[in-house]
Write a protein that holds these residues in place. Structure first.
Motif, short mmCIF file in Angstrom:
data_model
loop_
_atom_site.label_atom_id
_atom_site.label_comp_id
_atom_site.label_asym_id
_atom_site.label_seq_id
_atom_site.Cartn_x
_atom_site.Cartn_y
_atom_site.Cartn_z
N THR A 1 38.42 36.68 48.43
CA THR A 1 38.48 35.31 47.95
C THR A 1 39.81 34.70 48.36
O THR A 1 40.81 35.41 48.50
CB THR A 1 38.34 35.24 46.42
N LEU A 2 39.81 33.40 48.56
CA LEU A 2 41.00 32.72 49.05
C LEU A 2 41.13 31.38 48.33
O LEU A 2 40.21 30.56 48.39
CB LEU A 2 40.91 32.52 50.55
N LYS A 3 42.24 31.17 47.67
CA LYS A 3 42.48 29.92 46.96
C LYS A 3 43.95 29.53 47.10
O LYS A 3 44.85 30.32 46.79
CB LYS A 3 42.14 30.06 45.47
N GLY B 1 48.51 43.16 46.13
CA GLY B 1 47.98 41.82 45.93
C GLY B 1 46.75 41.56 46.77
O GLY B 1 45.84 40.84 46.33
N PHE B 2 46.68 42.14 47.95
CA PHE B 2 45.51 41.97 48.81
C PHE B 2 44.32 42.66 48.19
O PHE B 2 43.19 42.13 48.22
CB PHE B 2 45.81 42.51 50.20
N LYS B 3 44.51 43.84 47.63
CA LYS B 3 43.42 44.59 47.03
C LYS B 3 42.72 43.80 45.94
O LYS B 3 41.51 43.87 45.77
CB LYS B 3 43.93 45.90 46.45
N GLN B 4 43.49 43.01 45.20
CA GLN B 4 42.94 42.25 44.09
C GLN B 4 42.03 41.11 44.53
O GLN B 4 41.29 40.55 43.72
CB GLN B 4 44.08 41.70 43.23
N LEU B 5 42.07 40.77 45.81
CA LEU B 5 41.26 39.66 46.31
C LEU B 5 39.93 40.10 46.90
O LEU B 5 39.09 39.26 47.22
CB LEU B 5 42.05 38.90 47.41
N VAL C 1 35.27 32.17 50.07
CA VAL C 1 35.22 33.57 50.49
C VAL C 1 35.30 33.64 52.01
O VAL C 1 34.61 32.87 52.70
CB VAL C 1 33.92 34.26 50.01
N VAL C 2 36.13 34.52 52.52
CA VAL C 2 36.18 34.75 53.97
C VAL C 2 35.96 36.23 54.24
O VAL C 2 36.31 37.09 53.42
CB VAL C 2 37.52 34.29 54.59
N GLY D 1 41.67 24.83 46.53
CA GLY D 1 40.66 24.63 45.52
C GLY D 1 39.58 25.69 45.60
O GLY D 1 39.85 26.87 45.75
N SER D 2 38.33 25.24 45.52
CA SER D 2 37.21 26.17 45.51
C SER D 2 35.98 25.51 46.12
O SER D 2 35.99 24.32 46.45
CB SER D 2 36.91 26.62 44.08
#
Length: 335
Positions: free
Chosen positions: A229-231, A328-332, A210-211, A200-201
């Protein structure tokens, strides 16, 4: 392989926003698995799942802890071939076999005899040279162990020792996440020793979780190198910059990452690896394997699959820090 070390992850949480229905930030902190944990879960009422959390840690320890003499894994390591393993052991065994195959043997939980020999496990540390290490490699190889139909473990040699520490921490967080799901918690951030599962968020702040990924060159000074960001994903990290042993006589430094191919500790140019996956057990295991691999092999593995995102900090030929990230990591990455 990877063993308990101080977190690479700095968790960033937020305070309440005004003019919102009250959302409670429930949090349990403590120590388990030889490290610390911070479990944050949001709800519309105060909650405390400490009893359930302790039960998860206790159950994992009884099955998978090499530091508990009467755990299932300790009994198997001592040669008990009649013990019927539980569902957790079967889960970890099955995933370990899968990742062992996908990493060409760089993730290998039968490295236990080497972990002890190098002084990173509960067993006896040894004086090692190339001849002794070569003899110990006879007891390493996940293709030398089998989970039988009766849920017992067959080993090709009694001196083969399992050590699931490079996957058990991630698996434990997955079990904690499953417990939260059964409690119908929709938004949580669970961290154990730097490994994270986010769902979730952060509804308190109306933002994503966010980590911060710690800079492996900062030593004891903990400073995030990047924020992401991590979801609905899991994150795990592995690094050699804190967990190592220095020989009191020779002064030689031995890092905790052991190459299961050579039997030697991996003093390589890779400083730290962070992986993202759908489960923390998978992220945990792959982070370990990528640390054990040479950098080129690690990047090749990442570019040839779709189930992982990863971030690697390494030193180039001039000793300068460099980074590799999957797309994909760059987009986070966030500010």
């Amino acid at each position: 392989m990877k063993y308990t070390f101080l977190p690479l992850i700095v968790l960033l949480l937020f305070s309440c926003s005004p003019n919102r229905p009250e959302i409670f930030k429930n949090q349990n902190t403590g120590g388990a698995l030889g490290t610390s944990y911070t479990l944050t879960y949001l709800s519309d009422q105060p909650l405390d799942f400490q009893k359930e959390i302790d039960s998860v840690f206790d159950a994992v320890n009884r099955s998978l802890s090499t530091y508990i003499p009467n755990s299932d894994i300790s009994k198997i390591n001592r040669g008990d071939s009649t013990l019927v393993v539980d569902a957790m052991f079967r889960d970890v065994f099955g995933l370990s076999k899968e990742i062992y195959q996908k990493t060409d043997g760089y993730f290998d939980p039968t490295v236990g005899v080497l972990v002890d020999a190098w002084g990173f496990g509960p067993g006896e540390q040894m004086e090692l040279d190339s001849v002794r290490i070569d003899s110990l490699l006879d007891f390493v190889g996940f293709d030398k162990v089998t989970l039988e139909d009766q849920n017992t473990i067959e080993k090709s040699h009694p001196d083969i020792h399992f050590d699931f520490n490079a996957i058990a921490k991630g698996y434990t967080i997955d079990r904690l996440a499953l417990m939260m799901d059964h409690k119908n918690i929709q938004n949580y951030l669970l961290e154990v020793g730097g490994e994270v599962v986010a769902k979730g968020s952060n509804t308190i702040k109306e933002k994503q979780w966010v980590v911060g990924i710690e800079d492996p060159q900062m030593g004891e000074t903990r400073k995030p190198k990047i924020l992401i960001t991590l979801k609905d994903r899991a994150l795990a990290s592995s690094g050699n910059y804190r967990k190592f042993r220095t020989d009191s006589i020779t002064g030689n430094k031995y890092v905790h990452t052991i190459d299961p191919k050579t039997g030697f500790t991996k003093n390589a140019n890779t400083l730290g690896v962070t992986t993202l996956a759908n489960t923390c057990a998978k992220a945990d295991a792959y982070a370990t394997a990528l640390m054990a691999m040479d950098l080129d092999a690690a990047i090749k593995l990442l570019m040839g699959q779709r189930e992982l995102e990863a971030y690697i900090v390494y030193l180039d030929e001039k000793g300068e820090p460099q980074e590799f990230m999957t797309e994909g990591f760059k987009q986070l990455i966030t500010e």
